[in-house]
Design a protein around this motif. Structure first.
Motif, PDB file in Angstrom:
ATOM      1  N   UNK A 255       0.815  -1.223   0.000  1.00  0.00           N
ATOM      2  CA  UNK A 255       0.000   0.000   0.000  1.00  0.00           C
ATOM      3  C   UNK A 255       0.846   1.269   0.000  1.00  0.00           C
ATOM      4  N   UNK A 256       0.205   2.364  -0.361  1.00  0.00           N
ATOM      5  CA  UNK A 256       0.850   3.671  -0.347  1.00  0.00           C
ATOM      6  C   UNK A 256       1.029   4.170   1.082  1.00  0.00           C
ATOM      7  N   UNK A 257       1.634   5.331   1.210  1.00  0.00           N
ATOM      8  CA  UNK A 257       1.877   5.855   2.543  1.00  0.00           C
ATOM      9  C   UNK A 257       1.906   7.371   2.587  1.00  0.00           C
ATOM     10  N   UNK A 258       2.329   7.885   3.723  1.00  0.00           N
ATOM     11  CA  UNK A 258       2.519   9.325   3.922  1.00  0.00           C
ATOM     12  C   UNK A 258       3.853   9.547   4.633  1.00  0.00           C
ATOM     13  N   UNK A 259       4.315  10.772   4.604  1.00  0.00           N
ATOM     14  CA  UNK A 259       5.468  11.140   5.427  1.00  0.00           C
ATOM     15  C   UNK A 259       4.947  11.635   6.766  1.00  0.00           C
ATOM     16  N   UNK A 260       5.256  10.924   7.801  1.00  0.00           N
ATOM     17  CA  UNK A 260       4.728  11.276   9.118  1.00  0.00           C
ATOM     18  C   UNK A 260       5.116  12.697   9.518  1.00  0.00           C
ATOM     19  N   UNK A 261       6.334  13.103   9.181  1.00  0.00           N
ATOM     20  CA  UNK A 261       6.817  14.418   9.622  1.00  0.00           C
ATOM     21  C   UNK A 261       6.028  15.566   9.013  1.00  0.00           C
ATOM     22  N   UNK A 262       5.321  15.324   7.915  1.00  0.00           N
ATOM     23  CA  UNK A 262       4.519  16.386   7.301  1.00  0.00           C
ATOM     24  C   UNK A 262       3.248  16.686   8.090  1.00  0.00           C
ATOM     25  N   UNK A 263       2.924  15.818   9.037  1.00  0.00           N
ATOM     26  CA  UNK A 263       1.685  15.980   9.809  1.00  0.00           C
ATOM     27  C   UNK A 263       1.958  16.142  11.309  1.00  0.00           C
ATOM     28  N   UNK A 264       3.207  16.344  11.642  1.00  0.00           N
ATOM     29  CA  UNK A 264       3.590  16.558  13.039  1.00  0.00           C
ATOM     30  C   UNK A 264       4.504  17.781  13.115  1.00  0.00           C
ATOM     31  N   UNK A 265       4.009  18.916  13.629  1.00  0.00           N
ATOM     32  CA  UNK A 265       2.616  19.144  14.031  1.00  0.00           C
ATOM     33  C   UNK A 265       1.751  19.485  12.828  1.00  0.00           C
ATOM     34  N   UNK A 266       0.449  19.625  13.060  1.00  0.00           N
ATOM     35  CA  UNK A 266      -0.468  20.026  11.996  1.00  0.00           C
ATOM     36  C   UNK A 266      -0.197  21.474  11.593  1.00  0.00           C
ATOM     37  N   UNK A 267      -0.504  21.798  10.356  1.00  0.00           N
ATOM     38  CA  UNK A 267      -0.245  23.134   9.829  1.00  0.00           C
ATOM     39  C   UNK A 267      -1.190  24.165  10.435  1.00  0.00           C
TER      40      UNK A 267
END
Length: 394
Positions: A179-191
């Motif tokens: 499966x695909x994924x995300x970069x965790x660091x792009x969501x920590x913290x939220x914008x």
């Protein structure tokens, strides 16, 4: 081990597939594998402003763009094909992105001629809805070009369990589930959502429902319009944000859906959002909705969940694991099911918040690019060493 990715496009206009390719190539390269990407400068109505026919060094990988002729997502690139014919022998394996693309079909033939193994990632293009859309054209192309090429591949990457089952039902062998994924660091913290509010001031102070995807028939905007109309009648403080590019000229028809549903005044069409503006849109949103008829495995859904949003997605989004984890509302593909799930979230904000929290943890634990890259490297090694493909559970 030297890997070559080939994609018809990576321009942002073409939506999630472009992001998937670039994120995955980078993740693989950052794990120490030599990986190159060749593609074209296609990007909807305006070409990418990039150097052509030379390597551009990115973090952990190289990319080379080629000139092309294209109309919508039909792309022909003779210079890329010529380059591939001269250089494919420098690689251990080729990983092609999408199907029903003439350039990719030719690339598969070149790989076969030079006996270079190749892996195919269809990105949802072998899903039942996708095969039925413009079916008479696809039926001929599939029989003559696509089916033989996929049959000859060393592996077929499915990005969801549903897609895996659908591909297997077409009698293909050598499927793997990564499966695909995300970069965790792009969501920590939220914008900070302020960037979004400043650009679209009509959304400030509203309860925002976010649709994040291409303006395309398969995305279900014809379902979302009457569904949102029902929601808006009950919750007049809501506002729908339709964020995404229109690379096939579908915008007028999409807007007409909302006009006919008598709720266009409560809808903002933002066009393409990316980078800081996209993350600000996710931070500003209260709910996320994906009313799709067909998906491979949507990056934007993962982004919505990673942002902690209560998400309403259809069964065609191919994410039953989210329902099992109680991390999203997975509903049938119809107006009432979509409307009812949105209304349930708005009527029970505490429960909706708890579901969003579960979603965020679920994505961080299971769907990152590092995990996907590690699995694909195992697949590459198995193909190169002519060993059985690994069996992944997701």
């Amino acid at each position: 081990m030297k890997i070559l990715f080939i994609a018809p496009y990576i321009g942002a206009t073409y939506g999630g597939t472009s992001k998937i390719v670039t994120e995955l190539v980078e993740a693989i390269g950052c794990l120490g594998v030599s990986v190159d990407l060749v593609t074209t400068h296609a990007n909807g109505s305006k070409n990418l402003d990039v150097p052509l026919n030379e390597w551009i060094h990115q973090k952990c990988y190289r990319v080379q763009y080629f000139d092309c002729w294209y109309r919508d997502d039909f792309i022909i690139a003779p210079s890329l094909i010529s380059w591939l014919f001269k250089n494919v022998n420098n690689y251990d394996i080729v990983h092609s992105q999408t199907v029903f693309a003439p350039m990719i079909s030719v690339a598969h033939s070149i790989c076969k001629y030079f006996q270079i193994p190749y892996i195919v990632t269809p990105h949802g293009m072998l899903e039942p809805w996708a095969l039925s859309y413009k079916a008479w054209k696809k039926r001929i192309y599939y029989k003559v070009f696509e089916n033989p090429a996929i049959q000859n591949s060393s592996a077929i990457q499915a990005t969801s369990s549903f897609e895996l089952n659908n591909i297997n039902s077409l009698k293909f062998q050598n499927t793997v589930f990564v499966p695909n994924g995300i970069r965790r660091q792009e969501f920590e913290p939220l914008s900070n959502p302020e960037i979004f509010y400043q650009q679209f001031p009509e959304t400030r102070g509203k309860t925002l429902i976010l649709f994040l995807g291409r303006i395309d028939p398969k995305k279900g905007l014809d379902l979302l319009a009457p569904a949102f109309a029902k929601v808006y009648n009950q919750f007049p403080h809501t506002h729908l944000v339709v964020a995404g590019p229109d690379n096939i000229g579908f915008m007028d028809k999409a807007q007409n859906y909302f006009l006919q549903a008598d709720c266009l005044d409560a809808v903002t069409f933002t066009g393409m959002v990316s980078g800081a503006l996209k993350y600000a849109a996710l931070a500003a949103a209260n709910l996320y909705v994906a009313p799709s008829y067909s998906e491979g495995f949507s990056i934007s859904i993962l982004e919505g969940m990673a942002s902690g949003l209560p998400c309403i997605i259809t069964t065609a989004c191919n994410f039953p694991e989210a329902a099992k984890a109680e991390a999203a509302h997975v509903v049938e593909i119809n107006v009432n099911a979509i409307a009812n799930a949105l209304i349930e979230c708005l009527s029970n904000p505490q429960q909706a918040t708890e579901m969003g929290d579960r979603a965020r943890k679920f994505i961080f634990q299971n769907y990152t690019w590092d995990r996907a890259a590690d699995k694909l490297i195992q697949v590459y090694k198995s193909v190169i060493d002519k060993k059985p493909l690994p069996e992944f559970l997701g």
